[in-house]
Each structure stands twice: as C-alpha cells, then as structure tokens.
Design an enzyme around this catalytic site. Structure first.
Site, PDB file in Angstrom:
ATOM      1  CG  ASN A  38      -1.864  -1.084   1.371  1.00 40.61           C
ATOM      2  OD1 ASN A  38      -2.121  -1.803   0.418  1.00 40.61           O
ATOM      3  ND2 ASN A  38      -2.407  -1.267   2.572  1.00 40.61           N
ATOM      4  NE  ARG A 105      -0.590 -11.918   7.597  1.00 41.62           N
ATOM      5  CZ  ARG A 105      -0.449 -10.574   7.649  1.00 41.62           C
ATOM      6  NH1 ARG A 105      -1.287  -9.843   8.390  1.00 41.62           N
ATOM      7  NH2 ARG A 105       0.492  -9.982   6.976  1.00 41.62           N
ATOM      8  CE  LYS A 226       1.177   5.464  10.266  1.00 42.23           C
ATOM      9  NZ  LYS A 226       0.751   4.188   9.650  1.00 42.23           N
ATOM     10  CG  ASP A 258      -0.618   1.306   4.877  1.00 39.62           C
ATOM     11  OD1 ASP A 258       0.100   1.230   5.893  1.00 39.62           O
ATOM     12  OD2 ASP A 258      -1.462   0.452   4.568  1.00 39.62           O
TER      13      ASP A 258
HETATM   14  O1  KDG Z   1      -2.294  -1.154   6.524  1.00 42.12           O
HETATM   15  C1  KDG Z   1      -3.421  -1.735   5.967  1.00 42.12           C
HETATM   16  C2  KDG Z   1      -3.272  -3.199   6.188  1.00 42.12           C
HETATM   17  O2  KDG Z   1      -3.852  -3.556   7.393  1.00 42.12           O
HETATM   18  C3  KDG Z   1      -3.782  -4.092   5.153  1.00 42.12           C
HETATM   19  O3  KDG Z   1      -3.640  -3.632   3.828  1.00 42.12           O
HETATM   20  C4  KDG Z   1      -3.333  -5.509   5.326  1.00 42.12           C
HETATM   21  O4  KDG Z   1      -0.995  -5.549   5.721  1.00 42.12           O
HETATM   22  C5  KDG Z   1      -2.104  -5.793   6.125  1.00 42.12           C
HETATM   23  C6  KDG Z   1      -2.244  -6.407   7.445  1.00 42.12           C
HETATM   24  O5  KDG Z   1      -1.341  -7.135   7.823  1.00 42.12           O
HETATM   25  O6  KDG Z   1      -3.226  -6.174   8.126  1.00 42.12           O
END
Ligand code: KDG
Length: 316
Positions: A38, A105, A226, A258
């Site tokens: 992202n 995952r 942030k 992001d």
């Molecule tokens: O930063 C956004 C993310 O949460 C998403 O795109 C997916 O990388 C990701 C995650 O591990 O949650």
C-alpha cells in the site's frame, strides 16, 4: 532505480461491500492488500520510483497480487514459492459502522520470507528502506529478513523507515517491542499511532503523543505520530510540529495510515520541510478514507492539489 524499497507481505483480499455476515452473504470481490505494498503504491502515485520485496505462492492469487502492484508502476521483486499459498485476508462489514478482518496467512509464502529474498544491491542503491512491525510477527525468518534489511541499509548509510503497524492478531505488544528492539537503533524515521509508538516507549502515557515523540527521538531520529482524524505530529531536529487533519466523508479508514506515510516520505524525498511533509501526509490519509479499499484511494499529486486548494468537493 527505486528511491524507496519496501519489504513485506501482501495478501489477496476478499471483501464484501454489502453489510452483513459472510456466514450468509452470497458473494465477495477480490482485491489485495498489504501495508508495505500500500505504501509502495502510495509513493508511486506521488511520483516516487519504488520497489516492493516479498513472496507469493505459485497460485492465481499470487499472480494477481504481482500483476496489480506492477500495474501501479511499482518494481516487483517477489519470489514465487511453489510450496506455500499466497496469504489471504477477508474483509467484511458485519454492520454499517464496523469492519471485520479475518486473516488466512499462517504458513503463507510471505511468512517464509528470508534474508535471501532481499535482492543484491537493491537496498544499497535506495534512498529509504522501509519496513514494518507486521513482518517480524509473521515468522522467525521473516523477522530475520527485516533485521537483515535494516542492517544492510545501515551499513550502506541508507536511512531506514519503520511503520510500527501493530497487528494484535499476530502477536503481543511485548513480543513486538522485543523484536523491533533489535532494529530500533538503526531506524531513522518511525511512524505509528500513539498506541503503537507506546509499544516502543513502555511507561510513557499513550494518551500523550508529545511525550511519545520525545521518548523515541534519540540520535536524531524523526518520529511521526499518526493521529487519525486529528492529523499528525512530528518531532524532527528537536522540534515538535503538529498539523490538523481534514474533514472528509469516511468510507474506509483501512490503508489511511499507509497513505499518510507515503505522503510524508514522498514530501521528504521532494526536499520539503516538516510542516509540508505533515500537510501532505494528512491530505493523503484523508483522501484514502474517501474510497473503499486499502490502497485504491491513495491520491496522486493532482488530487492533493485539489484537496489543499479546497476545490475537491466535500473535503476541507
Ligand atoms: O495497513 C493496511 C493493512 O492492514 C492491510 O492492507 C493488510 O498488511 C495488512 C495487514 O497485515 O493487516
């Protein structure tokens, strides 16, 4: 060559735009998402040449992940693992005001990232190497990859950027503090929400973002908080600067952080000062919230001009 190299897992995504439980809804859309890609897409849209390093499975969703990121103009340096699947995330809207994310995952191709996946010479020629706090919680070898990337960058004198990006489902705050503790001394710029920055600054009140910035600013490091709808704050060269957020009609906040980081780093690479970096970061974060998807709403410079000039419709 790429000015920024970002390392980390991108998953295929299945998402439902319809409100309701996936226990009942008949269909989903297919997309992809990963904090580091992202960011890479966000940077590319802002004019920064960028590479993304990861692994996917030898499966159609892995092909899709690579195709889509490549189509955004990002240099894809991705190993294809024939023995593991591409990771998957499933995003749904159980109610009109909540988003639910389920991960599939564990054991993914990217969880098997190793230092050997970092292409020779690529990091050494960049201007920023970017890692996140997601990777160290994926596996021991993924953590070793983050450490190797940071060490190689440090050895070559390349600044390291870290987005804490804490994902509670992947591990505890204490575990992440321990793992990121192994790289922190080489991190030149760190991003996070207050509750994420406090992982790296135990004992500091997470409600006090200025104290968090000060606690983490050793050795000339830039620290950027942030603050969501409230914008952002940065400590750089001993000074704290704050910039308010924009009022937008929020559709999906995932990915806004992001986009914020992409805005900040691109402005830094453009040679802009800290107030201008924060201003761009806030504009990017706000615009990313106005569309569904984790990266689709990441703005181009022309979109920012419209927002900052106040002629972008509802925003501002
Ligand atoms: O930063 C956004 C993310 O949460 C998403 O795109 C997916 O990388 C990701 C995650 O591990 O949650």
């Amino acid at each position: 060559g790429p000015r920024v190299v970002a390392i980390g897992e991108t998953m295929a995504m299945m998402r439902s735009g319809t409100i309701g439980s996936l226990a009942h809804l008949p269909s989903v859309d297919i997309s992809l998402g990963g904090a580091e890609s992202n960011l890479a897409i966000g940077l590319r849209r802002l004019g920064v040449p960028v590479a993304w390093v990861s692994r996917v499975g030898d499966d159609p969703l892995g092909t899709r992940v690579m195709r889509e990121i490549r189509a955004e103009g990002v240099e894809v340096r991705c190993a294809v693992d024939p023995t593991r699947p591409t990771g998957l995330m499933v995003k749904s809207r159980p109610t009109g005001t909540t988003t639910r994310v389920d991960y599939y995952r564990a054991g993914s191709a990217a969880s098997a990232l190793t230092p050997a996946d970092l292409p020779a010479g690529l990091l050494e020629q960049a201007e920023i190497v970017h890692v996140s706090g997601i990777t160290p919680l994926l596996s021991a070898t993924a953590h070793a990859t983050n450490v190797a990337a940071v060490q190689r960058a440090a050895t070559a004198g390349i600044p390291v950027s870290l987005d804490v990006n804490y994902r509670s489902r992947l591990g505890s705050r204490e575990r992440l503090a321990e793992l990121l503790g192994e790289i922190l001394e080489h991190v030149d710029i760190v991003f996070g929400g207050p509750e994420e920055l406090s992982i790296l600054a135990p004992g500091v009140d997470e409600g006090d973002h200025r104290a968090l910035l000060r606690a983490l600013a050793s050795g000339g490091r830039q620290v950027v908080a942030k603050l969501g709808a409230d914008g952002g704050a940065a400590l750089a060269e001993g000074e704290i600067l704050e910039a308010p957020g924009h009022r937008v009609d929020v559709v999906d906040t995932v990915g806004a952080g992001d986009a914020f980081v992409a805005g900040y780093l691109s402005a830094q690479l453009d040679g802009l000062d800290v107030p201008a970096r924060l201003a761009r970061a806030n504009a990017c974060g706000a615009l990313a919230c106005t569309t569904p998807g984790d990266w689709e709403g990441a703005p181009r410079l022309s979109d920012l001009d419209a927002l900052l000039a106040g002629d972008g419709g509802d925003p501002v």
